[in-house]
Structures are given as C-alpha cells and as structure tokens.
Scaffold this motif. Structure first.
Motif, PDB file in Angstrom:
ATOM      1  N   ILE A  52     -35.888  11.917 -55.809  1.00 12.71           N
ATOM      2  CA  ILE A  52     -34.615  11.185 -55.774  1.00 12.71           C
ATOM      3  C   ILE A  52     -34.865   9.707 -56.057  1.00 12.71           C
ATOM      4  CG2 ILE A  52     -34.510  10.740 -53.256  1.00 12.71           C
ATOM      5  CD1 ILE A  52     -31.462  11.574 -55.342  1.00 12.71           C
ATOM      6  N   SER A  53     -35.963   9.172 -55.549  1.00 10.98           N
ATOM      7  CA  SER A  53     -36.241   7.756 -55.815  1.00 10.98           C
ATOM      8  C   SER A  53     -36.401   7.520 -57.315  1.00 10.98           C
ATOM      9  CB  SER A  53     -37.494   7.295 -55.082  1.00 10.98           C
ATOM     10  OG  SER A  53     -37.308   7.500 -53.700  1.00 10.98           O
ATOM     11  N   LYS A  54     -37.054   8.462 -57.973  1.00 11.74           N
ATOM     12  CA  LYS A  54     -37.231   8.372 -59.424  1.00 11.74           C
ATOM     13  C   LYS A  54     -35.854   8.391 -60.121  1.00 11.74           C
ATOM     14  CE  LYS A  54     -40.247   7.772 -62.267  1.00 11.74           C
ATOM     15  NZ  LYS A  54     -41.220   6.799 -61.982  1.00 11.74           N
ATOM     16  N   LEU A  55     -34.985   9.276 -59.695  1.00 11.48           N
ATOM     17  CA  LEU A  55     -33.644   9.356 -60.305  1.00 11.48           C
ATOM     18  C   LEU A  55     -32.863   8.063 -60.091  1.00 11.48           C
ATOM     19  CD1 LEU A  55     -32.503  12.975 -59.378  1.00 11.48           C
ATOM     20  CD2 LEU A  55     -32.621  12.021 -61.674  1.00 11.48           C
ATOM     21  N   TRP A  56     -32.920   7.553 -58.871  1.00  6.42           N
ATOM     22  CA  TRP A  56     -32.156   6.346 -58.535  1.00  6.42           C
ATOM     23  C   TRP A  56     -32.558   5.145 -59.392  1.00  6.42           C
ATOM     24  CZ3 TRP A  56     -32.501   6.920 -52.470  1.00  6.42           C
ATOM     25  CH2 TRP A  56     -31.450   7.756 -52.036  1.00  6.42           C
ATOM     26  N   GLU A  57     -33.817   5.158 -59.886  1.00  6.29           N
ATOM     27  CA  GLU A  57     -34.241   4.021 -60.709  1.00  6.29           C
ATOM     28  C   GLU A  57     -33.259   3.788 -61.851  1.00  6.29           C
ATOM     29  OE1 GLU A  57     -38.202   4.675 -62.108  1.00  6.29           O
ATOM     30  OE2 GLU A  57     -39.073   4.585 -60.088  1.00  6.29           O
ATOM     31  N   LYS A  58     -32.724   4.867 -62.409  1.00  8.78           N
ATOM     32  CA  LYS A  58     -31.840   4.709 -63.577  1.00  8.78           C
ATOM     33  C   LYS A  58     -30.418   5.185 -63.320  1.00  8.78           C
ATOM     34  CE  LYS A  58     -34.986   3.431 -66.572  1.00  8.78           C
ATOM     35  NZ  LYS A  58     -35.001   2.243 -67.384  1.00  8.78           N
ATOM     36  N   ASN A  59     -30.226   5.995 -62.309  1.00 12.72           N
ATOM     37  CA  ASN A  59     -28.928   6.648 -62.151  1.00 12.72           C
ATOM     38  C   ASN A  59     -28.512   6.593 -60.687  1.00 12.72           C
ATOM     39  OD1 ASN A  59     -26.846   8.483 -61.827  1.00 12.72           O
ATOM     40  ND2 ASN A  59     -27.711   9.978 -63.242  1.00 12.72           N
TER      41      ASN A  59
ATOM     42  N   ASP B 212     -36.006   8.993 -66.193  1.00 14.59           N
ATOM     43  CA  ASP B 212     -37.371   9.487 -66.408  1.00 14.59           C
ATOM     44  C   ASP B 212     -37.384  10.959 -65.989  1.00 14.59           C
ATOM     45  OD1 ASP B 212     -40.009  10.215 -66.407  1.00 14.59           O
ATOM     46  OD2 ASP B 212     -40.683   8.580 -65.094  1.00 14.59           O
ATOM     47  N   ILE B 213     -36.956  11.802 -66.938  1.00 17.08           N
ATOM     48  CA  ILE B 213     -36.730  13.209 -66.608  1.00 17.08           C
ATOM     49  C   ILE B 213     -38.032  13.947 -66.257  1.00 17.08           C
ATOM     50  CG2 ILE B 213     -35.786  15.395 -67.482  1.00 17.08           C
ATOM     51  CD1 ILE B 213     -33.756  13.564 -69.093  1.00 17.08           C
ATOM     52  N   PRO B 214     -39.057  13.875 -67.119  1.00 16.39           N
ATOM     53  CA  PRO B 214     -40.295  14.567 -66.717  1.00 16.39           C
ATOM     54  C   PRO B 214     -40.828  14.018 -65.395  1.00 16.39           C
ATOM     55  CG  PRO B 214     -40.399  13.871 -69.014  1.00 16.39           C
ATOM     56  CD  PRO B 214     -39.170  13.249 -68.441  1.00 16.39           C
ATOM     57  N   GLY B 215     -40.647  12.736 -65.163  1.00 13.93           N
ATOM     58  CA  GLY B 215     -41.130  12.104 -63.936  1.00 13.93           C
ATOM     59  C   GLY B 215     -40.496  12.722 -62.703  1.00 13.93           C
ATOM     60  N   PHE B 216     -39.157  12.811 -62.698  1.00 14.59           N
ATOM     61  CA  PHE B 216     -38.516  13.347 -61.476  1.00 14.59           C
ATOM     62  C   PHE B 216     -38.776  14.839 -61.356  1.00 14.59           C
ATOM     63  CE2 PHE B 216     -34.534  14.924 -63.515  1.00 14.59           C
ATOM     64  CZ  PHE B 216     -34.118  15.899 -62.617  1.00 14.59           C
TER      65      PHE B 216
END
Ligand SMILES: Cc1cc2nc3c(=O)[nH]c(=O)nc-3n(C[C@H](O)[C@H](O)[C@H](O)COP(=O)(O)OP(=O)(O)OC[C@H]3O[C@@H](n4cnc5c(N)ncnc54)[C@H](O)[C@@H]3O)c2cc1C
Ligand code: SF4
Ligand code: FES
Lengths: 466, 278
Positions: A77-84, A60-64
């Motif tokens: 970072i939590s947003k990134l970890w959701e997918k990566n 979720d690029i715009p999100g992070f």
C-alpha cells in the motif's frame, strides 16, 4: 513457457447476476489474501514494464505487486500511495483494459495480470487493518489553499498539499463530499463508505471540508483571495447535462443521467420511502448512450424494479466507450443493447408521461473528428420502442456557474477552463484547475493525475512564486 | 447545522415561517434568490425562495406551505432545532430598477416571495401597486408587510370573506384598463395557474411580466436538468437561469404537469411519515 504463464488469472468472486440485480451491494466481492498472492505471482516483473507506461499516474506496478506476492500488503500500500492517493477507488473504476492491463505482456497471449483487482485488494486490506503509517506531515507553512470541488481531482490536491504543511480547505456544493464518486457512480460499483473513509482520512490530516458551499454564489474566487487564501484549485467537474433536443424530451419520466443517478445514489432514492427523495421507477426503461454513465443508469434501473432495461446507442458495439467489465456485468444482469439506433422523438400520454420513443436505424459512415465512424440515419427505418422511463446519458458539458462568475479565467470554446497541461495553471494568477472542468468528461485517474501535477505546482508557487 | 431562531404559524397552521441562522447566506442573498434546505440525513432537498434576510442578525427567513412529507417534516422543527443543510443563495436575483409604475401580484405563499421584491421595487423609486389574494381571510398572509412595502394594496379572497371578492386577476385587469400605458412592469408570484392567468391578462395589455417559477429541483446548480422549463420554446434551467422568467414566454401547462411527476410517491412517503408520527 515461463512458470508465470501457467497460473490462471484469478477470477474475481462476484455476486450472481440474478441475485445482484435485486440489490445495491457491490458486485465483485474482492480477492482473498491467498488469491491476491497467487495473482501477484503471475507478474513477470518486467525490466521495462509497459503497464507503468499505461497508467496515467505511473504507479510502480511491478513494485507493489512484488510486495503482494511476498504477502507484505503494508509495503504494497505504501508503494501505491506514492503515486495514487485513492487506490481503493481506482482499482474499482479505472478502465484497466485501456491502461495498465492493456499493456501487460501476458495479455498478448493470454490474460493480463489483474492489476486493478490487486490494487483494490491491497487498499481494502489496509482500510480494514490500518497497519501502514501514512507519510509524515511537514511543518505548518501558514499558507492557505482553497480547493473548489471534492471529486477525485480536489481530494488529491487537498491530500498532497496538507502533507506539505499547507492549510487546506475544500469547498463543496453538495451536502456530501466525493463528487461523481458519490453522486454518480452507484453503490454496487463503488461503496460510498470507501469514499467517506478517504475523506475522513483527509480530515484527520487537517483538511477542512466545507459542504453546502457553491463557490460563485456564496463566495467568489476573488473573495477567497481577500480572505487570505494564496492559491485556489478549481475542480468542479463537468456538471452540465446534455439533452438530445428532440420533441417530447420534457415529458415526465425523461431524466438526465445526472438527475437519475443523483436521486438514486446521493439522495438514496433506492431506499425510498425510508429516505424521502423519490425517483421514477420504470418498468420498461431505456437509456440513451453507452458510456460508463449509461451502464450505471441501466443497471440501477434493473435494481429499482425494471422488467426491461435497454441501452440505445447510435454506434456499434465496437465503439462502446464504457469499461469492458461494466458492459459485461450489464449483459449478465439482463440489460439489452440496441446498437446503431438513435432516438428522434419521445411520445407521451395525456398526463404528460413518456410512453415511448421513436427512432431510426443507423449505419456507420466516414470517421468523424473523434476518429470514430459517424453514424448516419437510414432512410425509412423508423421504429418505436415502448418505455415509461428514459434516461439521457449522452455526455456532459462544462457547468458555467463558477467560470462565468470569475473574472480573468480563460475558457475554450466549449466553456472548459484552459489550464497548462504540465502544471494546471490557469490564466488567472494564483488559480489552478484540473479534472473534468479542464479535459471534459474523462476518468477518475486522469482527474487525480491532474490534481497531483497541480499540487506540485501550487507547492512550488507557495514556496517561490508564480 | 442551521438553527431556527424564530418560528411562526400562519394561515391556520398551514403556512410556517422559519427564521434561520445562516450568516454567510444572509450576507450574499438578494431579493428573488432561493435556498435549498434539507432537514436531516434521510431528508429531501427542497428549494424555497427567501422571504427575507437580516445581515445584522445573520439570518434568513423562509415561509412555506405544508403540502407533503418534506414540508410536514419541516413543520415539526421548532425554535432551537436546526436544518442539517442549507445551500444558497441560488438563482439570479431580481433586477430591481426604477421604471415608473409597477404592479406586484401575489397569491398564497407566493406573497412571501413577492414581499422582498415589492419592497425592493419601492426602494428603487417605483410607484408600487400590490394585489394579493387567498382562498379566504384566514389563509391570507403578510398583509401588513405588503401594505408597508407598497404604495397601494388591494386584497382579494375567492369567497369574499375579506377585501374584494374574486381573483387577483380581476383587480389586475381593472387597474390595467385604467392606466395601462403607465404600467411598466407586472411581477406575478403564486401558484402556477395564478401566474399563468396573470401572464395571459398582461399579454392582452402588452405589459412586461415577470414570474418566479418553482419546478422540482435537486442540486440547484445546473447539474441535473430536473428543473428545466420551456421558455420561448427553449429549455431553461430554473435554478441557474431563473427562477424569474418572462411570463409571456413560459409554458405553464408543461410546468404544471412536470410538478406532478412524483405525486404518487409523495403520497406514499407522506403516509409513511404520518404512520411513524403516530
Ligand atoms: C455515472 C458516472 C460513472 C463514471 N464511471 C467512471 C468509471 O468507471 N471510471 C472512471 O475512471 N471514470 C468514471 N466516470 C468519470 C469520473 O467520475 C470523472 O471523470 C471524475 O470524477 C472527474 O473528477 P473531478 O474531480 O474533475 O470532478 P467531479 O468528480 O465531477 O467533482 C466535482 C465536484 O465539484 C463540486 N462543484 C461543482 N461546482 C461547484 C461550485 N461552484 N462550488 C463548489 N463545488 C462545486 C461538485 O458538486 C462535485 O462534487 C464516471 C462518471 C459518471 C458521472
Ligand atoms: S491507477 Fe488505474 S491505470 Fe494505474 S495501475 Fe491502478 S488501475 Fe491501472
Ligand atoms: S436543479 Fe438540477 S439543474 Fe436545476
């Protein structure tokens, strides 16, 4: 013009080319927090973000990036970890220009948002500050899962399944975990400390890492099941070097890129004689091939004292498969490119050492199966190139060690494992596969994506059956 | 960590035996296979063919000659010390079957590798003649074990200080002359020149010959191609396709050259090590 477009893309601070070509420290130094926030403000926060479609795992690029622009790096970072699960790695090595950044609409008129640089910043910030809370681990399920290979695919599966409460063991052939991230990609592009910190994170979560274990030799897949494992994920990569099969290739001073990079990186030959493993240190080095592997080899050679480091590639600049940033960095450091040339023979001296290469010039003909125009040798275009080290970086194949010692595993005609593209399931019950051993040499993010899908499927199986 | 539980010095301290705790490897290993050892964090990965295994004790035995920095470092490890990494079993095991009359020829530390194969061939029901050699009497290793593992043992020394004076190939030739039609297989393991000449002799008599090769290796899993050898004009990876090959097809001269790839660096590293030891 929207205000976002007025802000310039933040240039990544880097070590100067003439300095860095003499050391193994990382080339880009990373954004400061201010730069990251500035860069994040360039993001248009599109309603239908094309960048997300460009990312193989759908970060979720715009999100992070929104969190970064607010200065909330912990939420980012939590947003990134959701997918990566390995953003510090992907931010550094993903071919962003073909993926997320390639789709960014700012890139149509100017420069795309520096998504990779932001991802890297957020992950590095967290690694240093340790502020975010990792997701909670589920109750232990009592189910044992074996992961074979500790590259990005294996690490992803291990991380996902340990969180779901399973008892995960990674088996790795080498004496250090990380796969290509450790033995292939050099320190100046991906500091090993980052990989080890990810692995120790997994160990803290309860993943058991067994090194020095060549599955297929010391233990077979069937024996793993006998030992009580209920699922096995195979992620052994594409560890078979391709040679050119031309005369003189066994002369001393001709190495596969795998050997050259393993000596230099994993065995730390760049610190010889403090470390015991040597590597051929050429003055006139040629590298055959133009992928990421070739760039890494050619740039490593410079750092090991080469006076000239030349890439020999049979197609033209347009077909170069390496990341743009790597080609750019290589050129800045002084790597020379010979396009439309192919080797036909290596020349040696009486000590059996390589002293040169004979080659032919090429022209591009009709497109081949890969859609790229096929190089065709030109008549009477023979030439010679002096060298005392030649590195062969023309791709890798499927290593048969594990696959041939495992019954019931269907392989394609090149020896790669056939796995369901949605789930990673193989023809053998309880066995999944993903990463380069399924797709052939690809990318870190695709290996991780395959790992994530397989982890979901393994979890389903352990909960409800095959 | 892989602890050394037994250590012996042989051949005037130039050859070292280590018995190492490695229960999982011991369980799987078969004659002809090798391990890769690394002493410590900064160490090199060194391949050595196993000289013995003991499944009850969970140990493997290696025997190595001190030739450079890494083996000098291995020599400093004493009982109770440990190797940081031991990887194996690697390579293909020897195919041990009943053939009839066979000859096992060993030189130097190659005798250590030859011993379990000799024993295996005898157990498989073959009549085994063994020929072992060294430069002189003091450098000879494993004579008693080789005697026990074979039906008939011939010993040679280059200087004649013990047994037959001359090379193992002299004795080999003599035996082949006497009963060439009976001999079904020759296994030759030792320094590259010895294996080359054994293969040349047996070629004359057209007797199938196996040699065990020791090229420079890194991973031992077929990943780097550093261990490639030309066999019958084709490239083979010794770590996965070998280490044993048809002696009549191996390009020994190329192997000899390739083994010298890092000679200069070896010396530099060894000097560095000696200085640090002082
Ligand atoms: C030099 C180099 C540079 C690259 N640069 C980039 C880049 O910039 N960007 C990018 O996206 N991709 C890059 N790639 C490709 C990328 O690294 C791979 O696609 C990715 O690592 C594949 O991941 P994997 O998990 O499938 O396997 P790998 O990373 O190959 O890991 C496999 C692991 O399994 C272990 N193993 C093998 N056999 C066994 C066995 N029998 N038992 C136990 N363990 C075993 C291996 O030792 C290894 O550690 C590069 C590759 C190389 C070689
Ligand atoms: S994982 Fe790779 S492709 Fe996806 S957003 Fe990050 S850098 Fe871009
Ligand atoms: S040691 Fe690397 S392929 Fe054999």
């Amino acid at each position: 013009m929207a205000k976002n477009e007025k802000i310039q893309r933040q240039q990544m601070p880097e070590q100067a080319p003439l300095v860095r070509k003499n050391n193994f420290n990382e080339v880009p130094k990373g954004y400061t927090a201010e730069m990251a926030i500035q860069e994040a403000k360039r993001c248009m926060q599109c309603k239908k973000p094309a960048c997300v479609e460009g990312c193989p795992v759908g970060v979720d690029i715009p999100g992070f990036i929104k969190h970064v622009s607010n200065g909330d790096f912990t939420k980012a970072i939590s947003k990134l970890w959701e997918k990566n699960s390995l953003p510090a790695v992907c931010g550094r090595v993903c071919p962003q220009e073909n993926q997320c950044e390639g789709k960014c609409i700012l890139g149509k008129k100017g420069e795309p948002v520096a998504i990779g640089n932001l991802e890297r910043f957020v992950a590095d910030y967290e690694r240093e500050k340790q502020l975010a809370t990792r997701p909670e681990k589920a109750e232990p399920t009592g189910k044992k899962v074996a992961v074979v290979g500790s590259g990005p695919a294996g690490l992803t599966v291990a991380g996902d399944l340990v969180l779901k409460g399973h008892d995960v063991t990674i088996y790795e052939a080498f004496h250090k975990p990380g796969g290509v991230l450790v033995y292939g990609i050099p320190e100046f592009r991906l500091p090993k400390e980052i990989v080890f910190s990810e692995v120790s994170g997994l160990e803290k979560m309860g993943v058991n890492v067994q090194l020095n274990t060549v599955v297929g030799r010391i233990v077979s897949i069937d024996e793993l099941f006998e030992q009580g494992y209920e699922a096995v994920f195979i992620a052994v990569g594409a560890g078979l070097p391709t040679f050119l099969n031309i005369p003189g290739e066994n002369l001393i001073g001709i190495l596969s890129a795998n050997e050259y990079l393993t000596r230099a990186n994993l065995m730390k030959a760049y610190l010889f004689p403090k470390y015991d493993t040597p590597v051929v240190r050429g003055k006139k080095v040629i590298t055959i091939g133009a992928g990421n592997v070739a760039m890494d080899a050619a740039r490593t050679a410079l750092r090991l004292g080469a006076e000239t480091s030349t890439i020999v590639y049979r197609r033209s600049r347009e077909e170069v498969p390496a990341r743009q940033a790597e080609v750019h960095h290589a050129e800045q450091e002084g790597v020379k490119f010979h396009f439309l040339t192919g080797p036909t023979k290596f020349l040696g001296n009486d000590k059996g050492r390589v002293v040169g290469m004979e080659g032919l010039k090429m022209v591009l003909g009709e497109p081949d199966a890969s859609g790229r125009r096929r190089p065709v040798p030109m008549k009477n275009s023979e030439f010679e190139l002096e060298c005392d080290l030649a590195i062969i970086a023309v791709g890798a194949g499927a290593n048969p060690l594990l696959t041939q010692s495992t019954e019931g595993l269907s392989l394609n005609k090149w020896g790669y494992i056939i796995a369901d593209p949605e789930t990673g399931k193989t023809s053998k019950k309880g066995v999944w596969a993903g990463g380069d051993i399924v797709t052939g040499s690809a990318t870190v993010i695709l290996a991780m994506g395959a790992g994530r899908q397989a982890a979901d499927s393994i979890h389903q199986y352990l909960s409800w059956g095959w | 960590m892989f602890k050394i539980i037994n250590r012996e010095e042989m051949a005037e301290g130039t050859v070292i035996l280590n018995e190492i705790e490695a229960p999982l490897i011991a369980k799987k290993a078969r004659p002809g296979q090798f391990v890769i050892l690394k002493a410590n964090d900064t160490g090199e990965r060194i391949p050595l063919t196993m000289a013995d295994t003991n499944t009850e004790k969970g140990t493997i035995t290696i025997i190595f000659m001190v030739v450079g920095k890494s083996t000098a470092l291995f020599k400093t490890l004493l009982v109770g010390d440990a190797y940081q990494d031991v990887i194996g079993p690697l390579g293909k095991p020897t195919h041990l079957e009943k053939l009839g009359d066979v000859i096992c020829v060993g030189g130097g530390t190659g005798i250590a590798v030859l011993h379990p194969i000799t024993r295996g061939l005898k157990q498989a029901g073959n009549h085994v003649t063994a020929i072992i050699g060294s430069r002189n009497k003091d450098l000879l290793i494993l004579e008693d074990k080789m005697r026990a593992a074979s039906h008939e043992l011939h010993v040679c020394t280059d200087d004649g200080s013990y047994g037959h004076k001359g090379f193992v190939t002299d004795v080999l030739k003599k035996i082949l002359n006497e009963k060439k039609d009976q001999i079904k297989l020759v296994v030759g393991i030792g320094p590259v020149p010895m294996m080359k000449f054994v293969s040349l002799v047996t070629k004359e008599f057209n007797v199938k010959t196996l040699v065990s090769l020791n090229p420079i290796m890194i991973d031992g899993t077929g990943m780097c191609g550093g261990c490639r050898v030309s066999v019958g004009g084709k490239n083979k990876f010794a770590c996965v396709d070998g280490p044993e090959f048809d002696g009549h097809a191996v390009d020994f001269d190329e192997l000899s050259l390739r083994l010298q790839a890092y000679q200069e660096d070896e010396r530099q590293c060894y000097d560095h090590f000696c200085k640090c030891q002082d």
